[in-house]
Motif scaffolding. Structure first.
Motif, mmCIF file in Angstrom:
data_model
loop_
_atom_site.group_PDB
_atom_site.id
_atom_site.type_symbol
_atom_site.label_atom_id
_atom_site.label_comp_id
_atom_site.label_asym_id
_atom_site.label_seq_id
_atom_site.Cartn_x
_atom_site.Cartn_y
_atom_site.Cartn_z
ATOM 1 N N ASP A 111 -0.691 -5.097 13.839
ATOM 2 C CA ASP A 111 0.419 -4.727 13.102
ATOM 3 C C ASP A 111 -0.086 -3.736 11.878
ATOM 4 O OD1 ASP A 111 2.356 -5.916 14.500
ATOM 5 O OD2 ASP A 111 2.616 -7.480 13.305
ATOM 6 N N THR A 112 -1.255 -3.987 11.269
ATOM 7 C CA THR A 112 -1.827 -3.356 10.269
ATOM 8 C C THR A 112 -2.256 -1.942 10.680
ATOM 9 O OG1 THR A 112 -2.349 -5.170 8.773
ATOM 10 C CG2 THR A 112 -3.634 -3.019 8.341
ATOM 11 N N LEU A 113 -3.077 -2.063 11.691
ATOM 12 C CA LEU A 113 -3.437 -0.659 12.573
ATOM 13 C C LEU A 113 -2.218 0.147 13.074
ATOM 14 C CD1 LEU A 113 -6.187 -2.001 14.896
ATOM 15 C CD2 LEU A 113 -6.452 -1.234 12.472
ATOM 16 N N ALA A 114 -1.266 -0.345 13.333
ATOM 17 C CA ALA A 114 -0.162 0.397 13.567
ATOM 18 C C ALA A 114 0.656 0.890 12.361
ATOM 19 C CB ALA A 114 0.947 -0.382 14.467
ATOM 20 N N TYR A 115 0.694 0.076 11.359
ATOM 21 C CA TYR A 115 1.168 0.550 10.043
ATOM 22 C C TYR A 115 0.506 1.563 9.302
ATOM 23 C CZ TYR A 115 3.629 -0.255 5.136
ATOM 24 O OH TYR A 115 3.977 -0.221 4.205
ATOM 25 N N ARG A 116 -0.849 1.641 9.667
ATOM 26 C CA ARG A 116 -1.759 2.606 9.017
ATOM 27 C C ARG A 116 -1.386 3.867 9.697
ATOM 28 N NH1 ARG A 116 -7.209 2.513 11.903
ATOM 29 N NH2 ARG A 116 -6.108 3.456 13.322
ATOM 30 N N ASP A 117 -1.059 3.995 10.843
ATOM 31 C CA ASP A 117 -0.861 5.255 11.648
ATOM 32 C C ASP A 117 0.266 5.711 11.442
ATOM 33 O OD1 ASP A 117 -3.464 4.917 12.887
ATOM 34 O OD2 ASP A 117 -2.584 4.152 14.876
ATOM 35 N N GLU A 118 1.560 4.730 11.261
ATOM 36 C CA GLU A 118 2.776 5.363 10.659
ATOM 37 C C GLU A 118 2.921 5.963 9.525
ATOM 38 O OE1 GLU A 118 7.153 3.285 9.882
ATOM 39 O OE2 GLU A 118 5.572 1.902 10.623
ATOM 40 N N LEU A 119 2.324 5.229 8.568
ATOM 41 C CA LEU A 119 2.245 5.637 7.022
ATOM 42 C C LEU A 119 1.682 7.015 6.962
ATOM 43 C CD1 LEU A 119 1.942 2.599 4.665
ATOM 44 C CD2 LEU A 119 3.810 4.305 4.931
ATOM 45 N N ALA A 120 0.179 7.027 7.404
ATOM 46 C CA ALA A 120 -0.444 8.091 7.211
ATOM 47 C C ALA A 120 0.432 9.490 8.029
ATOM 48 C CB ALA A 120 -1.919 8.084 8.120
ATOM 49 N N GLU A 121 0.896 9.011 9.082
ATOM 50 C CA GLU A 121 1.474 10.320 9.758
ATOM 51 C C GLU A 121 2.616 10.589 9.009
ATOM 52 O OE1 GLU A 121 2.312 13.135 12.484
ATOM 53 O OE2 GLU A 121 0.609 12.182 12.306
ATOM 54 N N SER B 194 0.768 -1.289 0.060
ATOM 55 C CA SER B 194 0.054 0.105 -0.014
ATOM 56 C C SER B 194 0.747 1.218 0.027
ATOM 57 C CB SER B 194 -0.972 0.068 1.264
ATOM 58 O OG SER B 194 -1.704 -0.910 1.164
ATOM 59 N N ALA B 195 2.131 1.309 0.618
ATOM 60 C CA ALA B 195 2.643 2.438 0.717
ATOM 61 C C ALA B 195 3.007 3.132 -0.761
ATOM 62 C CB ALA B 195 4.152 2.196 1.414
ATOM 63 N N VAL B 196 3.243 2.230 -1.614
ATOM 64 C CA VAL B 196 3.548 2.915 -2.981
ATOM 65 C C VAL B 196 2.409 3.871 -3.358
ATOM 66 C CG1 VAL B 196 3.975 2.521 -5.657
ATOM 67 C CG2 VAL B 196 5.020 0.803 -3.765
ATOM 68 N N LEU B 197 1.202 3.391 -3.477
ATOM 69 C CA LEU B 197 0.063 4.212 -4.071
ATOM 70 C C LEU B 197 -0.058 5.545 -2.889
ATOM 71 C CD1 LEU B 197 -2.029 5.122 -5.950
ATOM 72 C CD2 LEU B 197 -3.500 3.544 -4.599
ATOM 73 N N LEU B 198 0.081 5.182 -1.694
ATOM 74 C CA LEU B 198 0.154 6.351 -0.885
ATOM 75 C C LEU B 198 0.984 7.521 -1.080
ATOM 76 C CD1 LEU B 198 -0.777 4.147 2.411
ATOM 77 C CD2 LEU B 198 -2.365 5.788 1.437
ATOM 78 N N HIS B 199 2.383 6.917 -1.367
ATOM 79 C CA HIS B 199 3.464 8.018 -1.469
ATOM 80 C C HIS B 199 3.217 8.707 -2.931
ATOM 81 C CE1 HIS B 199 7.548 9.230 -2.719
ATOM 82 N NE2 HIS B 199 7.509 9.449 -1.500
ATOM 83 N N LEU B 200 2.467 8.088 -3.808
ATOM 84 C CA LEU B 200 2.353 8.829 -5.142
ATOM 85 C C LEU B 200 1.292 9.641 -4.712
ATOM 86 C CD1 LEU B 200 2.426 5.561 -7.534
ATOM 87 C CD2 LEU B 200 3.881 7.744 -7.722
ATOM 88 N N VAL B 201 0.263 9.788 -4.205
ATOM 89 C CA VAL B 201 -0.512 10.630 -4.175
ATOM 90 C C VAL B 201 -0.323 11.725 -3.190
ATOM 91 C CG1 VAL B 201 -3.202 10.949 -3.095
ATOM 92 C CG2 VAL B 201 -2.520 8.919 -4.506
ATOM 93 N N SER B 202 0.363 11.300 -2.021
ATOM 94 C CA SER B 202 0.841 12.408 -1.169
ATOM 95 C C SER B 202 1.829 13.328 -1.793
ATOM 96 C CB SER B 202 1.547 11.741 0.143
ATOM 97 O OG SER B 202 2.919 11.107 -0.509
ATOM 98 N N THR B 203 2.723 12.998 -2.716
ATOM 99 C CA THR B 203 3.367 13.921 -3.539
ATOM 100 C C THR B 203 2.667 15.042 -4.121
ATOM 101 O OG1 THR B 203 3.620 12.520 -5.440
ATOM 102 C CG2 THR B 203 5.230 12.252 -3.759
ATOM 103 N N ILE B 204 1.449 14.784 -4.524
ATOM 104 C CA ILE B 204 0.445 15.547 -5.401
ATOM 105 C C ILE B 204 -0.481 16.145 -4.601
ATOM 106 C CG2 ILE B 204 -1.266 15.558 -7.116
ATOM 107 C CD1 ILE B 204 0.111 13.028 -8.194
#
Length: 249
Positions: free
Chosen positions: A87-97, A60-70
């Motif tokens: 682990d998914t919930l923790a990863y969600r919070d880490e990536l979104a932040e 998921s991090a790939v698409l999230l990063h692509l959109v975040s740059t725009i």
């Protein structure tokens, strides 16, 4: 003297897109790379009317990063089925932040439906399709109600997803699949190039991660999605298994 009858206000329930307009949008996107495609969509085609949907799974991090740059203000929708790995919930919070999204929307199953159709919480064990419908499909449909379009992270190389279009119609809404043509090697290269964190369970043998009861480790040589709904004739949760309109591109 009685007042004249007033016309009742009408709620516009017409689909945001039809096959013709979606096809025209698909034609505009043809030949663009993924970043240019997302820029055109977010800034010109559906500005303010699109949501980004993420499972915060292994890739998921790939698409999230692509959109975040725009545009980091794009609403980011996550369906918490209440069967997710911690682990998914923790990863969600880490990536979104880390990526700076400002509008994370967490949607959960309707408690009334759960009480009526999955009071024991064990529906996954005898009716995984019904469980997915209650816990994932219905909540996402509800979350997407305010939007005319949504961005999906599905990839064509994954099991049962060969040749998916980059743009399609889904219940009258534009559905955008920016990574439709990406390979596993493309994703891995993007992770490395941008130093993106991996889902912590990936290194433990989980290349595809969903709800905890229906996700198992994948053995060497197995398809990456072999650990999803193991033992069932099922490869999709229901969000992507049926597209209700013709593909646009």
């Amino acid at each position: 003297m009685a007042e004249p009858a007033r016309a009742l206000d009408r709620i516009d329930t017409a689909p945001a897109f039809d096959a013709e307009t979606a096809a025209a949008i698909g034609a505009r996107l043809e030949g663009l790379d993924t970043t240019a495609m997302l820029e055109l969509l977010l800034r010109d085609v559906v500005p303010g009317r699109v949501a980004l949907v993420s499972s915060f799974g292994a890739e998921s991090a790939v698409l999230l990063h692509l959109v975040s740059t725009i545009d980091r203000s794009v609403p980011l929708v996550f369906v918490n089925t209440q069967k997710m790995f911690g682990d998914t919930l923790a990863y969600r919070d880490e990536l979104a932040e880390r990526l700076g999204f400002t509008d994370l929307r967490v949607v959960r199953p309707d408690p009334y439906l759960l009480a009526q159709k999955d009071a024991t919480g064990l529906r996954w064990s005898y009716d995984p399709d019904g469980c997915c419908e209650i816990r994932k499909v219905e909540p996402l449909r509800r979350a997407l109600a305010p939007f005319d379009a949504w961005i999906s992270g599905r990839k064509g190389f994954q099991a049962g997803r060969g040749g998916i279009p980059r743009v399609e119609l889904d219940e009258g809404r534009l559905k955008i699949n920016p990574l439709a043509g990406w390979s596993k090697a493309d994703l891995d290269a993007y992770f490395a190039a941008h130093d993106l964190p991996r889902h912590p369970m990936e290194a433990q043998g989980y290349p595809s991660i969903g709800c905890s009861p229906c996700t198992s480790r994948v053995l060497p040589g197995e398809d990456p999605r072999a650990g999803r709904w193991r033992g069932w004739d099922k490869v999709e949760c229901g969000i992507h298994s049926e597209v209700t309109d013709d593909p646009a591109f």
